[in-house]
Design an enzyme around this catalytic site. Structure first.
Site, short mmCIF file in Angstrom:
data_model
loop_
_atom_site.label_atom_id
_atom_site.label_comp_id
_atom_site.label_asym_id
_atom_site.label_seq_id
_atom_site.Cartn_x
_atom_site.Cartn_y
_atom_site.Cartn_z
N LYS A 84 -6.67 -0.05 6.33
CA LYS A 84 -5.48 0.22 7.12
C LYS A 84 -5.30 1.72 7.31
O LYS A 84 -5.50 2.49 6.36
CB LYS A 84 -4.25 -0.36 6.45
N GLU A 136 -3.18 0.60 13.62
CA GLU A 136 -1.71 0.63 13.53
C GLU A 136 -1.12 1.92 14.10
O GLU A 136 -0.90 2.89 13.37
CB GLU A 136 -1.26 0.47 12.08
N SER A 190 2.27 -8.58 8.86
CA SER A 190 1.76 -7.71 7.81
C SER A 190 2.96 -6.91 7.32
O SER A 190 3.18 -5.77 7.71
CB SER A 190 0.67 -6.77 8.35
N GLU A 234 2.18 2.91 14.87
CA GLU A 234 3.56 2.43 14.76
C GLU A 234 4.47 3.23 15.69
O GLU A 234 4.55 4.46 15.60
CB GLU A 234 4.08 2.55 13.33
N ASP A 270 0.81 -1.22 0.00
CA ASP A 270 0.00 0.00 0.00
C ASP A 270 0.84 1.27 0.00
O ASP A 270 0.36 2.34 0.38
CB ASP A 270 -0.93 0.00 1.20
N LYS A 297 -1.99 -3.95 14.06
CA LYS A 297 -0.70 -3.98 13.39
C LYS A 297 0.31 -3.22 14.24
O LYS A 297 0.66 -2.08 13.95
CB LYS A 297 -0.80 -3.39 11.98
#
Length: 393
Positions: A180, A220, A331, A222, A68, A262
């Site tokens: 996402k 997600e 992922s 991160e 992506d 994620k």
């Protein structure tokens, strides 16, 4: 939309990081009883489908292929092998990935950029149909990228909520079944309570909107590898971030059985003087997850975050040496694609060899999800780190 009562308890608004998000009223009496608050969990028309989609993606021995990258980031990848950033070149590369024979044995979902969701092969077959034939669930990146967060310590926030509902409805019509949204937290920049709260709230709003339109949201936040901090500091920040995320997910009536996570693995900062072993990373990461993630969540799909292909696989394997409350899988973007891209080099005659290298990496991570991976025989290329400071998609 219909709703059902899930629980009743005393509740207060969220506090800043480090304080309790739920605080019980002290000293209440019969004359002034604590107010009873009903917390609804939505049971909308998509609920059963969301749960089934999440279970399909979180199926044994399979994980997610993340392709992506924005056009700009994909252009950087193509430039590394001497190709121009044109739509035909992006299409050719993604066609190579998505038409790999046997990919569905190891891959359960593929996250696509919007351009790719609407593209077809050079023979006219929709990429979405290529995935469906392989029993791979199509997904879509829906955020609009990171921008500076005013009032923070040089931190960022993720934009894209405006118009998300209508875009999500269109993505569903096109065949996407999960979404996402990537936001980031920087340890060297604090992280500030403002940045963590903004990240958590944005993820929660996105998750609620996605579910309302039939898409399973991948959550997600991160935690970037940037910095020289020890692994204990990463654990501390990760626990704070995920506590806020789940508080706001609950406030937004998000169905936990219909989401996927994620997260970053809990590792030392990329510039820290001591590297952690896969066993240590597994111990710290699973500790964080057990403290913060409800068992109702079906799948934990880790990002690689700049680790080498082999590192990411070894760490995942270490986390699957004993049963977990959730499906613990991958992922990966760079950790699945790096060798593929270098094998392809943009030459049609290399497509078959590049696809075989994708299957090698996908199978390795499939084995890691089952706790059966061995790094014996891995190439030197697969052992090279891919950390980029301040990496953006």
């Amino acid at each position: 939309m219909a709703s059902v009562t899930f629980a009743k308890f005393n509740a207060s608004s969220s506090q800043w990081i480090g304080q309790q998000s739920f605080s019980q009223r002290q000293g209440s009496s019969a004359r002034f009883p604590a107010r009873r608050v009903s917390v609804p969990i939505r049971a909308g028309s998509y609920s059963e489908e969301l749960v089934q989609t999440a279970k399909t993606v979180a199926s044994p021995g399979r994980g997610i292929l993340a392709i992506d990258e924005s056009n700009a980031t994909c252009g950087k990848r193509l430039a590394s092998i001497g190709l121009d950033n044109t739509e035909p070149n992006r299409q050719a590369y993604r066609q190579l990935l998505l038409t790999t024979p046997g990919l569905g044995e190891y891959i359960s979902g593929a996250i696509l950029f919007e351009e790719t969701l609407y593209q077809s092969t050079t023979d006219g077959k929709k990429f979405v149909d290529c995935l469906r034939e392989k029993k791979i669930v199509p997904g879509i990146k829906v955020d609009k990228g990171l921008v500076p967060l005013p009032g923070s310590n040089n931190e960022s926030w993720c934009q894209g909520l405006d118009g998300l509902a209508s875009r999500s409805a269109e993505y569903y019509k096109q065949g996407a079944r999960f979404a996402k949204w990537r936001t980031v937290v920087s340890i060297p920049c604090g992280p500030s309570a403002l940045a963590v709260k903004e990240a958590a709230w944005g993820l929660a709003r996105y998750a609620a909107i996605s579910q309302d339109n039939g898409l399973v949201p991948i959550v997600e936040p991160e935690i970037l590898l940037d910095g020289d901090h020890p692994i204990d500091r990463t654990l501390e920040v990760a626990e704070k971030v995920w506590s806020e995320v789940f508080f706001y997910l609950a406030q937004n009536n998000v169905l936990f059985e219909g989401i996927l996570l994620k997260p970053s693995m809990v590792t030392p900062g990329a510039e820290h003087k001591e590297k952690a072993s896969p066993e240590t990373i597994a111990k710290y990461t699973l500790t964080m997850l057990r403290r913060r993630v409800p068992p109702a969540v079906p799948g934990i799909m880790f990002l690689s975050g700049g680790q080498s292909e082999v590192e990411a696989t070894l760490n995942l394997n270490a986390m699957n040496q004993s049963p977990n409350p959730w499906h613990v899988s991958f992922s990966y973007a760079r950790a699945l694609q790096n060798t593929v891209l270098k094998t392809w080099q943009g030459h049609p005659e290399n497509v078959e060899a590049a696809q075989k290298s994708l299957l090698v990496r996908a199978k390795a991570n499939s084995l890691a999800q089952l706790g059966k991976y061995s790094a014996e025989g891995e190439s030197e290329e697969a052992k090279k780190g891919m950390f980029v400071q301040g990496y953006t998609y």
